[in-house]
Design a protein around this motif. Structure first.
Motif, PDB file in Angstrom:
ATOM      1  N   HIS A  54      -2.722 -18.447  -2.840  1.00  0.00           N
ATOM      2  CA  HIS A  54      -4.174 -18.539  -3.237  1.00  0.00           C
ATOM      3  C   HIS A  54      -4.959 -18.997  -2.127  1.00  0.00           C
ATOM      4  N   PHE A  55      -6.058 -18.371  -2.087  1.00  0.00           N
ATOM      5  CA  PHE A  55      -7.080 -18.810  -1.245  1.00  0.00           C
ATOM      6  C   PHE A  55      -8.273 -18.527  -1.952  1.00  0.00           C
ATOM      7  N   GLN A  56      -9.169 -17.589  -1.466  1.00  0.00           N
ATOM      8  CA  GLN A  56     -10.082 -17.159  -2.559  1.00  0.00           C
ATOM      9  C   GLN A  56      -9.727 -15.946  -3.265  1.00  0.00           C
ATOM     10  N   ASP A  57      -8.788 -15.349  -2.727  1.00  0.00           N
ATOM     11  CA  ASP A  57      -8.066 -14.313  -3.683  1.00  0.00           C
ATOM     12  C   ASP A  57      -6.502 -14.841  -3.892  1.00  0.00           C
ATOM     13  N   THR A  58      -5.934 -14.128  -4.807  1.00  0.00           N
ATOM     14  CA  THR A  58      -4.463 -14.462  -4.902  1.00  0.00           C
ATOM     15  C   THR A  58      -3.716 -13.134  -4.329  1.00  0.00           C
ATOM     16  N   LEU A  59      -2.725 -13.544  -3.458  1.00  0.00           N
ATOM     17  CA  LEU A  59      -1.992 -12.524  -2.663  1.00  0.00           C
ATOM     18  C   LEU A  59      -0.372 -12.826  -3.142  1.00  0.00           C
ATOM     19  N   TYR A  60       0.370 -11.595  -3.643  1.00  0.00           N
ATOM     20  CA  TYR A  60       1.668 -11.622  -3.660  1.00  0.00           C
ATOM     21  C   TYR A  60       2.196 -10.588  -2.806  1.00  0.00           C
ATOM     22  N   ALA A  61       3.353 -11.088  -1.952  1.00  0.00           N
ATOM     23  CA  ALA A  61       4.087 -10.267  -1.024  1.00  0.00           C
ATOM     24  C   ALA A  61       5.365 -10.336  -1.528  1.00  0.00           C
ATOM     25  N   VAL A  62       5.972  -9.189  -1.820  1.00  0.00           N
ATOM     26  CA  VAL A  62       7.188  -8.743  -2.382  1.00  0.00           C
ATOM     27  C   VAL A  62       7.879  -7.707  -1.409  1.00  0.00           C
ATOM     28  N   VAL A  63       9.176  -8.324  -1.134  1.00  0.00           N
ATOM     29  CA  VAL A  63      10.088  -7.200  -0.369  1.00  0.00           C
ATOM     30  C   VAL A  63      11.324  -6.989  -1.182  1.00  0.00           C
ATOM     31  N   LEU A  64      11.623  -5.703  -1.415  1.00  0.00           N
ATOM     32  CA  LEU A  64      12.863  -5.146  -2.060  1.00  0.00           C
ATOM     33  C   LEU A  64      13.677  -4.142  -1.153  1.00  0.00           C
ATOM     34  N   ARG A  65      14.800  -4.528  -1.302  1.00  0.00           N
ATOM     35  CA  ARG A  65      15.891  -3.237  -0.762  1.00  0.00           C
ATOM     36  C   ARG A  65      16.260  -2.381  -2.026  1.00  0.00           C
ATOM     37  N   ALA A  66      16.195  -1.223  -1.947  1.00  0.00           N
ATOM     38  CA  ALA A  66      16.398  -0.096  -2.987  1.00  0.00           C
ATOM     39  C   ALA A  66      16.760   1.084  -2.520  1.00  0.00           C
ATOM     40  N   THR A  67      17.125   1.991  -3.353  1.00  0.00           N
ATOM     41  CA  THR A  67      17.609   3.371  -3.008  1.00  0.00           C
ATOM     42  C   THR A  67      16.569   4.295  -3.075  1.00  0.00           C
ATOM     43  N   ALA A  68      16.529   5.558  -2.708  1.00  0.00           N
ATOM     44  CA  ALA A  68      15.211   6.393  -2.756  1.00  0.00           C
ATOM     45  C   ALA A  68      15.050   6.602  -4.425  1.00  0.00           C
ATOM     46  N   ARG A  69      16.187   6.786  -4.991  1.00  0.00           N
ATOM     47  CA  ARG A  69      15.955   6.833  -6.563  1.00  0.00           C
ATOM     48  C   ARG A  69      15.262   5.535  -7.201  1.00  0.00           C
ATOM     49  N   ASP A  70      15.877   4.599  -6.822  1.00  0.00           N
ATOM     50  CA  ASP A  70      14.884   3.334  -7.243  1.00  0.00           C
ATOM     51  C   ASP A  70      13.661   3.138  -6.971  1.00  0.00           C
ATOM     52  N   VAL A  71      13.129   3.514  -5.749  1.00  0.00           N
ATOM     53  CA  VAL A  71      11.953   3.708  -5.277  1.00  0.00           C
ATOM     54  C   VAL A  71      11.032   4.494  -6.334  1.00  0.00           C
ATOM     55  N   ASP A  72      11.543   5.784  -6.306  1.00  0.00           N
ATOM     56  CA  ASP A  72      10.882   6.819  -7.243  1.00  0.00           C
ATOM     57  C   ASP A  72      10.550   6.073  -8.727  1.00  0.00           C
ATOM     58  N   MET A  73      11.613   5.565  -9.196  1.00  0.00           N
ATOM     59  CA  MET A  73      11.516   4.912 -10.470  1.00  0.00           C
ATOM     60  C   MET A  73      10.318   3.959 -10.464  1.00  0.00           C
ATOM     61  N   THR A  74      10.468   2.901  -9.525  1.00  0.00           N
ATOM     62  CA  THR A  74       9.442   1.712  -9.532  1.00  0.00           C
ATOM     63  C   THR A  74       7.941   2.438  -9.296  1.00  0.00           C
ATOM     64  N   LEU A  75       7.927   3.451  -8.420  1.00  0.00           N
ATOM     65  CA  LEU A  75       6.386   4.004  -8.357  1.00  0.00           C
ATOM     66  C   LEU A  75       6.135   4.549  -9.836  1.00  0.00           C
ATOM     67  N   ARG A  76       6.974   5.411 -10.388  1.00  0.00           N
ATOM     68  CA  ARG A  76       6.634   6.034 -11.617  1.00  0.00           C
ATOM     69  C   ARG A  76       6.561   5.127 -12.696  1.00  0.00           C
ATOM     70  N   ASN A  77       7.415   4.017 -12.866  1.00  0.00           N
ATOM     71  CA  ASN A  77       7.221   3.044 -14.030  1.00  0.00           C
ATOM     72  C   ASN A  77       5.916   2.145 -13.704  1.00  0.00           C
ATOM     73  N   SER A  78       5.491   1.829 -12.499  1.00  0.00           N
ATOM     74  CA  SER A  78       4.295   1.165 -12.381  1.00  0.00           C
ATOM     75  C   SER A  78       3.254   2.037 -12.249  1.00  0.00           C
ATOM     76  N   LYS A  79       3.140   2.990 -12.497  1.00  0.00           N
ATOM     77  CA  LYS A  79       1.964   4.125 -12.578  1.00  0.00           C
ATOM     78  C   LYS A  79       1.205   4.015 -11.167  1.00  0.00           C
ATOM     79  N   PHE A  80       2.141   4.089 -10.145  1.00  0.00           N
ATOM     80  CA  PHE A  80       1.435   3.832  -8.943  1.00  0.00           C
ATOM     81  C   PHE A  80       0.956   5.306  -8.376  1.00  0.00           C
ATOM     82  N   THR A  81      -0.366   5.253  -8.127  1.00  0.00           N
ATOM     83  CA  THR A  81      -0.955   6.694  -7.791  1.00  0.00           C
ATOM     84  C   THR A  81      -1.439   6.864  -6.358  1.00  0.00           C
ATOM     85  N   GLY A  82      -1.318   6.035  -5.441  1.00  0.00           N
ATOM     86  CA  GLY A  82      -1.609   6.125  -4.103  1.00  0.00           C
ATOM     87  C   GLY A  82      -0.730   7.264  -3.276  1.00  0.00           C
ATOM     88  N   LEU A  83      -1.377   7.850  -2.292  1.00  0.00           N
ATOM     89  CA  LEU A  83      -0.653   8.856  -1.766  1.00  0.00           C
ATOM     90  C   LEU A  83      -0.042   8.475  -0.145  1.00  0.00           C
TER      91      LEU A  83
END
Length: 142
Positions: A54-83
């Motif tokens: 916490h400061f003026q903002d709140t920041l979360y830093a997350v590190v995961l180890r996954a397979t490519a399939r799990d990454v795709d699922m994470t992005l899809r389920n999170s509705k991540f739209t970045g290119l």
């Protein structure tokens, strides 16, 4: 006497101030970061570290180890739209867990946001192989 009273009053105000100048990063459960950034990590993905600051903002830093399939699922389920775009010099990025990016050859980065409340989500993918992908996720509001 007035000087002493003034010094004591200032000391009291400083000690009881409601203003904070930030806290040290603390480790928190993944569920807290998921709720904040509206990310959805599938079961079975290895959580290497989750940290909140916490400061003026709140920041979360997350590190995961996954397979490519799990990454795709994470992005899809999170509705991540970045290119995702290649990171030209991965050694300049700071990581809190996982292998250093200085030797990484396939690093991509993207950012999007969610609203109500507004949270920026930046994801760095360090692809070592289809079975070994490190996700470095930053979630923050402004």
């Amino acid at each position: 006497m007035r000087v002493l009273a003034g010094v004591m009053f200032c000391a009291l105000l400083a000690g009881c101030s409601v203003f904070t100048f930030g806290d040290d990063p603390v480790e928190v459960p993944l569920a807290e970061a998921e709720a904040f950034g509206r990310i959805d990590v599938p079961d079975g993905v290895a959580v290497l570290k989750v940290r909140r600051t916490h400061f003026q903002d709140t920041l979360y830093a997350v590190v995961l180890r996954a397979t490519a399939r799990d990454v795709d699922m994470t992005l899809r389920n999170s509705k991540f739209t970045g290119l995702f775009r290649p990171v030209q010099n991965p050694a300049t990025l700071t990581v809190i867990a996982g292998p250093p990016l200085s030797g990484a050859t396939n690093v991509k980065e993207a950012q999007d946001h969610v609203e109500k409340p507004w949270v920026y989500r930046t994801i760095v993918q360090d692809v070592r192989s289809p079975d070994e992908v490190y996700l470095h996720i930053s979630l923050f509001n402004t």
